[in-house]
Design an enzyme around this catalytic site. Structure first.
Site, mmCIF file in Angstrom:
data_model
loop_
_atom_site.group_PDB
_atom_site.id
_atom_site.type_symbol
_atom_site.label_atom_id
_atom_site.label_comp_id
_atom_site.label_asym_id
_atom_site.label_seq_id
_atom_site.Cartn_x
_atom_site.Cartn_y
_atom_site.Cartn_z
ATOM 1 N N ASP A 96 0.861 -1.233 -0.046
ATOM 2 C CA ASP A 96 -0.069 0.048 -0.066
ATOM 3 C C ASP A 96 0.947 1.334 -0.012
ATOM 4 O O ASP A 96 2.130 1.088 0.370
ATOM 5 C CB ASP A 96 -1.032 0.138 1.391
ATOM 6 C CG ASP A 96 -0.211 0.284 2.617
ATOM 7 O OD1 ASP A 96 0.881 -0.675 2.677
ATOM 8 O OD2 ASP A 96 -0.696 0.922 3.532
ATOM 9 N N GLU A 158 0.247 -0.803 5.955
ATOM 10 C CA GLU A 158 1.425 -0.192 6.432
ATOM 11 C C GLU A 158 1.086 1.435 6.715
ATOM 12 O O GLU A 158 1.281 1.898 7.866
ATOM 13 C CB GLU A 158 2.788 -0.431 6.021
ATOM 14 C CG GLU A 158 3.882 -0.287 6.985
ATOM 15 C CD GLU A 158 4.355 1.259 7.072
ATOM 16 O OE1 GLU A 158 4.880 1.578 8.212
ATOM 17 O OE2 GLU A 158 4.361 1.886 6.191
HETATM 18 ZN ZN LIG Z 1 7.024 2.213 3.939
#
Ligand SMILES: [Zn+2]
Length: 456
Positions: A96, A158
């Protein structure tokens, strides 16, 4: 294809990785074109697409792949069993990305990867799709048959705080158990100098409420002997630093960072500190940034300036963020901060402190044969330049999560970034020359892991 029974020498892998780079680069560009922003307000189908693209890249290297989702964005787990008696390594990255921000701030479109002056520009071109591709490149360098078992874990959230990572590790963690874990989402020291990130600070965040009055009263009638909450709060906040600007909360853990070159000019440049504004605190900047506590007031609830009237404010709140030394226990730090705030309440003001958030830091045990193998791999990939140990002032939730889940594994925090990467900002970019070295270092580490673990 590499035979498992022979170990190629570094020069072979150097040539192999070099030959692989055009393909790796093409795959990196394809991944970068997927706008996999994990923030809730963005189309989640793109994150699904990037998970699928990563899954396919890993399947192509012969890994057994599954996409897992435990209440959040999809993560990809790929596994390649270890040859008999060989150790296993787990490789982490995330697919992501951060939102691109405004198009006008980018010199070229964020999701159209573009090369300029040896750098590849695009959102995620570095953070962290290059991390994903470094793992793929290391697998390719070994022809899909590395001399150790390889698990790959590519997270999908994340950038929004890894909320479901704990559940993923709880339910699927056994698939990721390993002797060594490479978390490729950090930075090298500078172009030409590799680094291992061996410490991260932890953090706690508190809300401080101060009350002095039962209700607001006229400042002309009562101002003088009667303390208002906002003045009391600001005095309380001021007590958190001493005259030099060092944190004044007694008892907090404090350490010294490695002695690396980082001068005031660089600090000013990178932070945007205004001319004439002095730096605060004592000691080396890197110790202040990496291994010592820091306290910042990040918000205050008080009457807004435009609507403020001549009254003594009865209550006020502040939110304070405290970064803590890598080895500090967050709860112990919270107790110390709370005690300080209670003790320094001006004029007996009623002070209430609540814990808003906490996160443990990371203090690697950066010794032992796996670390030695990693350092030699970096050194060879960088033509003889040894990696330096660096810290990161912020927290990376997944690092602490992996360290806690796999206490016996050697945790290696590596990365593709350099000081000019601008991860999360406009014009994020990857230095392509350094990227090749990252790929080579990881391929070398896979090659050296069996020897490293056999001497443990
Ligand atoms: Zn990163």
């Amino acid at each position: 294809m590499t035979d498992n029974t022979t170990s190629p020498d570094p020069s072979d892998l150097t040539a192999t990785v070099r030959a692989l780079m055009p393909g790796v680069r093409a795959d990196l560009e394809a991944l970068t074109r997927i706008p996999s922003v994990s923030l809730d307000s963005f189309d989640p189908s793109h994150v699904d697409d990037s998970a699928e693209a990563v899954a396919q890249l890993l399947r192509d290297e012969g890994l057994e792949v599954e996409i897992v989702r435990e209440g959040g964005r999809p993560a990809v787990i790929g596994r390649l069993a270890a040859p008999e008696g060989a150790p296993t390594i787990t490789l982490y990255a995330h697919h992501d990305v951060q939102p691109p921000g405004q198009d006008k701030d980018w010199d070229t479109p964020p999701f159209e990867p573009t090369e300029r002056d040896g750098r590849l520009y695009g959102r995620g071109a570095a953070d962290d799709k290059a991390g994903v591709m470094a793992h793929v490149a290391a697998l390719r360098a070994h022809g899909g048959r590395p001399p150790c078992g390889v698990n790959v874990f590519v997270e999908g959230e994340e950038e929004v705080g890894s909320d479901s990572l704990a559940t993923i590790l709880e339910r699927h963690g056994d698939k990721l158990a390993a002797d060594a874990i490479v978390l490729a989402d950090s930075s090298n020291w500078k172009i030409g100098v590799p680094a291992l990130t061996t410490s991260l600070r932890g953090m706690i965040r508190v809300v401080i409420s101060v009350r002095t009055l039962d209700h607001s009263v006229h400042s002309g009638m009562f101002g003088g002997p009667v303390p208002d909450a906002l003045t009391a709060l600001t005095r309380l906040l001021a007590s958190l630093h001493d005259e030099k600007g060092d944190v004044a909360v007694a008892g907090l853990v404090s350490g010294d960072a490695a002695d690396l070159d980082f001068d005031e000019a660089r600090l000013r440049e990178e932070s945007g500190l205004l001319d004439g504004v002095q730096v605060m605190g004592t000691g080396s900047f890197l110790s202040q940034l990496w291994t010592r506590p820091a306290i910042t007031t990040i918000g205050i609830d008080a009457p807004a300036v435009d609507v403020a009237s001549n009254t003594l404010v009865p209550s006020a709140r502040a939110k304070v963020s405290m970064r803590i030394a890598p080895s500090e226990d967050p709860r112990a730090a919270y107790d110390l901060l709370r005690a300080h705030l209670q003790e320094h309440a001006p004029w007996g003001a009623r002070v209430e402190v609540t814990l808003d958030d906490e996160g443990a830091g990371f203090d690697a045990d950066a010794d032992g044969p796996i670390y030695t193998a990693a350092r030699s791999s970096f050194q060879d990939a960088w033509d003889g330049t040894e990696p330096v140990d660096i810290g990161v002032g912020g927290s990376i939730p997944f690092v602490a999560a992996f360290a806690e889940k796999f206490p016996d594994a050697a945790i290696l925090v590596t990365g593709v970034e350099d000081p000019d990467t601008r991860a999360h900002g406009a014009n994020e970019s990857l230095h392509l020359g350094e990227f090749e070295r990252v790929c080579l270092a990881e391929a070398l580490l896979l090659q050296r892991l069996p020897d490293a673990t056999s001497v443990e």
